[in-house]
Design a protein around this motif. Sequence first.
Motif, PDB file in Angstrom:
ATOM      1  N   ASP A  62       6.372   7.295  -5.476  1.00  0.00           N
ATOM      2  CA  ASP A  62       6.098   5.888  -5.772  1.00  0.00           C
ATOM      3  C   ASP A  62       5.350   5.660  -7.090  1.00  0.00           C
ATOM      4  O   ASP A  62       5.645   4.686  -7.788  1.00  0.00           O
ATOM      5  N   PRO A  63       4.381   6.516  -7.469  1.00  0.00           N
ATOM      6  CA  PRO A  63       3.713   6.273  -8.753  1.00  0.00           C
ATOM      7  C   PRO A  63       4.682   6.330  -9.950  1.00  0.00           C
ATOM      8  O   PRO A  63       4.488   5.641 -10.942  1.00  0.00           O
ATOM      9  N   ASN A  64       5.713   7.153  -9.849  1.00  0.00           N
ATOM     10  CA  ASN A  64       6.668   7.314 -10.950  1.00  0.00           C
ATOM     11  C   ASN A  64       7.912   6.444 -10.783  1.00  0.00           C
ATOM     12  O   ASN A  64       8.553   6.078 -11.767  1.00  0.00           O
ATOM     13  N   PHE A  65       8.271   6.169  -9.539  1.00  0.00           N
ATOM     14  CA  PHE A  65       9.447   5.367  -9.226  1.00  0.00           C
ATOM     15  C   PHE A  65       9.053   4.320  -8.189  1.00  0.00           C
ATOM     16  O   PHE A  65       9.332   4.470  -7.001  1.00  0.00           O
ATOM     17  N   PRO A  66       8.378   3.256  -8.596  1.00  0.00           N
ATOM     18  CA  PRO A  66       7.885   2.266  -7.644  1.00  0.00           C
ATOM     19  C   PRO A  66       9.025   1.585  -6.880  1.00  0.00           C
ATOM     20  O   PRO A  66      10.136   1.469  -7.401  1.00  0.00           O
ATOM     21  N   PRO A  67       8.744   1.134  -5.656  1.00  0.00           N
ATOM     22  CA  PRO A  67       9.746   0.388  -4.897  1.00  0.00           C
ATOM     23  C   PRO A  67      10.177  -0.859  -5.659  1.00  0.00           C
ATOM     24  O   PRO A  67       9.404  -1.389  -6.463  1.00  0.00           O
ATOM     25  N   PRO A  68      11.395  -1.325  -5.429  1.00  0.00           N
ATOM     26  CA  PRO A  68      11.885  -2.520  -6.135  1.00  0.00           C
ATOM     27  C   PRO A  68      10.983  -3.729  -5.891  1.00  0.00           C
ATOM     28  O   PRO A  68      10.462  -3.906  -4.793  1.00  0.00           O
ATOM     29  N   GLN A  69      10.814  -4.530  -6.925  1.00  0.00           N
ATOM     30  CA  GLN A  69      10.025  -5.759  -6.818  1.00  0.00           C
ATOM     31  C   GLN A  69      10.673  -6.697  -5.807  1.00  0.00           C
ATOM     32  O   GLN A  69      11.892  -6.806  -5.738  1.00  0.00           O
ATOM     33  N   GLY A  70       9.872  -7.358  -5.021  1.00  0.00           N
ATOM     34  CA  GLY A  70      10.371  -8.316  -4.051  1.00  0.00           C
ATOM     35  C   GLY A  70      10.808  -7.697  -2.738  1.00  0.00           C
ATOM     36  O   GLY A  70      11.082  -8.405  -1.780  1.00  0.00           O
ATOM     37  N   GLU A  71      10.892  -6.383  -2.676  1.00  0.00           N
ATOM     38  CA  GLU A  71      11.256  -5.708  -1.424  1.00  0.00           C
ATOM     39  C   GLU A  71      10.013  -5.633  -0.537  1.00  0.00           C
ATOM     40  O   GLU A  71       8.898  -5.485  -1.023  1.00  0.00           O
ATOM     41  N   ASN A  72      10.199  -5.704   0.756  1.00  0.00           N
ATOM     42  CA  ASN A  72       9.084  -5.654   1.697  1.00  0.00           C
ATOM     43  C   ASN A  72       8.941  -4.230   2.235  1.00  0.00           C
ATOM     44  O   ASN A  72       9.328  -3.940   3.351  1.00  0.00           O
ATOM     45  N   TRP A  73       8.411  -3.331   1.411  1.00  0.00           N
ATOM     46  CA  TRP A  73       8.222  -1.940   1.799  1.00  0.00           C
ATOM     47  C   TRP A  73       6.869  -1.787   2.475  1.00  0.00           C
ATOM     48  O   TRP A  73       5.868  -2.292   1.964  1.00  0.00           O
ATOM     49  N   PRO A  74       6.805  -1.069   3.600  1.00  0.00           N
ATOM     50  CA  PRO A  74       5.497  -0.849   4.231  1.00  0.00           C
ATOM     51  C   PRO A  74       4.646   0.078   3.380  1.00  0.00           C
ATOM     52  O   PRO A  74       5.168   0.937   2.667  1.00  0.00           O
ATOM     53  N   SER A  75       3.344  -0.103   3.446  1.00  0.00           N
ATOM     54  CA  SER A  75       2.454   0.819   2.737  1.00  0.00           C
ATOM     55  C   SER A  75       2.416   2.138   3.496  1.00  0.00           C
ATOM     56  O   SER A  75       2.780   2.217   4.666  1.00  0.00           O
ATOM     57  N   VAL A  76       1.976   3.170   2.820  1.00  0.00           N
ATOM     58  CA  VAL A  76       1.896   4.497   3.440  1.00  0.00           C
ATOM     59  C   VAL A  76       1.015   4.446   4.679  1.00  0.00           C
ATOM     60  O   VAL A  76       1.298   5.100   5.685  1.00  0.00           O
ATOM     61  N   GLU A  77      -0.038   3.655   4.644  1.00  0.00           N
ATOM     62  CA  GLU A  77      -0.949   3.552   5.786  1.00  0.00           C
ATOM     63  C   GLU A  77      -0.281   2.929   7.006  1.00  0.00           C
ATOM     64  O   GLU A  77      -0.719   3.137   8.132  1.00  0.00           O
ATOM     65  N   ASP A  78       0.788   2.157   6.791  1.00  0.00           N
ATOM     66  CA  ASP A  78       1.481   1.500   7.897  1.00  0.00           C
ATOM     67  C   ASP A  78       2.562   2.376   8.537  1.00  0.00           C
ATOM     68  O   ASP A  78       3.147   2.005   9.540  1.00  0.00           O
ATOM     69  N   ILE A  79       2.827   3.544   7.962  1.00  0.00           N
ATOM     70  CA  ILE A  79       3.838   4.461   8.493  1.00  0.00           C
ATOM     71  C   ILE A  79       3.122   5.478   9.374  1.00  0.00           C
ATOM     72  O   ILE A  79       2.193   6.146   8.915  1.00  0.00           O
ATOM     73  N   GLU A  80       3.520   5.585  10.623  1.00  0.00           N
ATOM     74  CA  GLU A  80       2.852   6.512  11.541  1.00  0.00           C
ATOM     75  C   GLU A  80       2.919   7.932  10.991  1.00  0.00           C
ATOM     76  O   GLU A  80       3.990   8.470  10.752  1.00  0.00           O
ATOM     77  N   GLY A  81       1.757   8.520  10.739  1.00  0.00           N
ATOM     78  CA  GLY A  81       1.678   9.874  10.197  1.00  0.00           C
ATOM     79  C   GLY A  81       1.816   9.938   8.689  1.00  0.00           C
ATOM     80  O   GLY A  81       1.679  10.997   8.101  1.00  0.00           O
ATOM     81  N   GLY A  82       2.079   8.813   8.050  1.00  0.00           N
ATOM     82  CA  GLY A  82       2.296   8.800   6.612  1.00  0.00           C
ATOM     83  C   GLY A  82       1.047   8.953   5.781  1.00  0.00           C
ATOM     84  O   GLY A  82       1.107   9.272   4.596  1.00  0.00           O
ATOM     85  N   ASP A  83      -0.106   8.749   6.390  1.00  0.00           N
ATOM     86  CA  ASP A  83      -1.353   8.813   5.635  1.00  0.00           C
ATOM     87  C   ASP A  83      -2.167  10.071   5.965  1.00  0.00           C
ATOM     88  O   ASP A  83      -3.361  10.121   5.759  1.00  0.00           O
ATOM     89  N   LEU A  84      -1.502  11.096   6.442  1.00  0.00           N
ATOM     90  CA  LEU A  84      -2.193  12.331   6.836  1.00  0.00           C
ATOM     91  C   LEU A  84      -2.183  13.357   5.706  1.00  0.00           C
ATOM     92  O   LEU A  84      -2.096  14.553   5.946  1.00  0.00           O
TER      93      LEU A  84
END
Length: 90
Positions: A62-84
């Motif tokens: 994501d820092p190098n290839f950010p999600p498209p503008q206007g898309e409703n992407w969940p944050s890493v903290e909202d993904i179960e296990g994504g913030d570990l």
Amino acid sequence: RKINPNRERNTFEVFGLDFLLDEEMNVWLIEVNTNPYIGCSSSLLKSVFTGMLEGCARMCLDPNFPPPQGENWPSVEDIEGGDLWDKVFP
């Protein structure tokens, strides 16, 4: 072996750590794997590994290839296990 000895940018590696819990509830590190098995032999593992890999990819890409503008992407903290995750190198 050093991790990323050439200090290459835009790379990442996933390690697997195996632990043992003894009778007295002491935790022992058994080994560190540079090529961990991430098979999904149960629904619990599937959930954990899916979130773990999604979080890893999002943290690294994501820092190098950010999600498209206007898309409703969940944050890493909202993904179960994504913030570990812990970054080893900034």
